[in-house]
Design an enzyme around this catalytic site. Structure first.
Site, PDB file in Angstrom:
ATOM      1  N   ASP A 119      78.973  14.620  29.767  1.00  0.00           N
ATOM      2  CA  ASP A 119      77.787  14.967  30.542  1.00  0.00           C
ATOM      3  C   ASP A 119      77.012  16.161  30.002  1.00  0.00           C
ATOM      4  O   ASP A 119      76.139  16.697  30.692  1.00  0.00           O
ATOM      5  CB  ASP A 119      78.136  15.177  32.021  1.00  0.00           C
ATOM      6  N   CYS A 158      80.482  17.165  49.686  1.00  0.00           N
ATOM      7  CA  CYS A 158      79.852  15.848  49.818  1.00  0.00           C
ATOM      8  C   CYS A 158      80.723  14.742  49.239  1.00  0.00           C
ATOM      9  O   CYS A 158      80.679  13.595  49.693  1.00  0.00           O
ATOM     10  CB  CYS A 158      78.461  15.849  49.172  1.00  0.00           C
TER      11      CYS A 158
END
Length: 356
Positions: A142, A252
């Site tokens: 990433d 989350c």
């Protein structure tokens, strides 16, 4: 290659990926729809990327695999589970300790994934050569301008949830991603349906309301952005909500109902180091640069540097509600780094208010 030969090659790749420890595997054509570019453009124009200038500088490359490498024809998407054995948020109830994101509690996952991607890419090149077929490859984690979540979704690994991260039927929200770009045209993996339905747990769980709508994130409000990417003082409006989160945030992700299907990560290098499950804030605040580098050698935390990390620790100390940590914060008010010193002064103010 004939369709039958291509199918056998993909199956061998899948078997090799599993042997290397990857938990998910899929292939897609090296094309993304215009919605990816549109979302990225809107995200940057709204300023939601904050100080992550590389998102604005390399949008064309991120929006399309061929924008980064014109010769690419297929993308092999890989997933590595980092699902924790225990409650990822348990440390939030220990205000004298720091909470570190699950993905950063041991070895740097970039190194783990990239090494395995290289092995799989080399295997692909060797298999193509055996079939007398030319093949070039590039591997990415990433840190490159790659739209990894849209590509993973297109390759059948899962779908982008309302928290904007990938959700997998098998691994829930605990999936690290990597990609192999190749000049070979490989048969794509059939798309696997899945959705978040009416669930909004991730939106509700965000401590700073950074998820402004389903699949919409304002990174400037995100605790992960503030504690990892953001350099300089953390805006005071977010400091109380950060709590004792000193590197990243899992709120989350941890509340996602799909996590009930996720088994504990197979990769031992992603299992937490005992000293990083609930490290004492007092110890972390005392770290100088050599001590920081030694403690976090091989960890992704090392990437942000001592000053940014100790800044985060001092915000957590200010939120601890524990006056016994006041001397620790006072000692950092004369820190050589002005951002650390400012965070220490803020922490002192928060704790001194408890004594007045």
């Amino acid at each position: 290659m004939t369709p039958a030969t291509s199918a056998r090659l993909v199956e061998r790749l899948r078997e090799k990926a599993d042997a290397l420890g990857f938990d998910d595997f899929g292939i897609c054509e090296a094309q993304l729809g215009p919605d990816v570019a549109s979302y990225l453009q809107e995200f940057v124009e709204a300023g939601h990327h904050g100080t992550m200038s590389w998102l604005a500088e390399r949008m064309e490359q991120r929006a399309s695999p061929t924008g980064l490498w014109p010769e690419v024809r297929s993308v092999i998407a890989l997933g590595l589970s980092y699902a924790p054995e225990d409650d990822a948020l348990a440390t939030l109830d220990k205000p004298d300790c720091g909470n570190i994101s699950v993905s950063a509690r041991n070895r740097d996952y970039h190194d783990i994934i990239k090494g395995r991607l290289k092995h799989l890419a080399q295997f692909l090149v060797a298999e193509a050569r055996r079939l007398d077929t030319a093949c070039e490859v590039k591997v990415f984690v990433d840190t490159a301008p790659v739209a990894e979540k849209p590509l993973a979704e297109k390759a059948g690994l899962g779908w982008q949830g309302k928290h904007t991260n990938l959700v997998s039927r098998n691994e829930g929200s605990w999936l690290l991603l990597g990609e192999i770009y190749t000049t070979l045209l490989l048969p794509p993996t059939p798309h696997r349906a899945g959705s978040c339905g009416t669930c909004t747990r991730c939106i509700t769980a965000c401590p700073t309301q950074a998820i402004t709508a389903p699949c919409q994130l304002d990174a400037r409000r995100c605790v992960s952005y503030l504690t990892i990417e953001h350099d300089g003082p953390i805006p005071e409006s977010f400091r109380k909500a950060i709590g004792n989160r000193i590197y990243g945030c899992d709120d989350c992700l941890a509340v996602c109902p799909w996590n009930r299907f996720a088994a504990t990560a197979r990769e031992m290098k992603l299992h937490p180091r005992p000293d990083l499950i609930a490290p004492r804030l007092a110890d972390l605040a005392a770290l100088d640069d050599p001590g920081f580098r030694k403690q976090f050698s091989g960890s992704p935390i090392k990437r942000i540097g001592r000053n940014r990390f100790v800044r985060n620790v001092l915000i957590a100390i200010g939120n601890s509600g524990d006056p016994r940590l006041l001397p620790v914060a006072k000692a950092r008010q004369i820190d050589a780094d002005p951002v650390v010193a400012e965070a220490a002064a803020w922490a002192c103010g928060q704790l001194e208010a408890l004594l007045s």
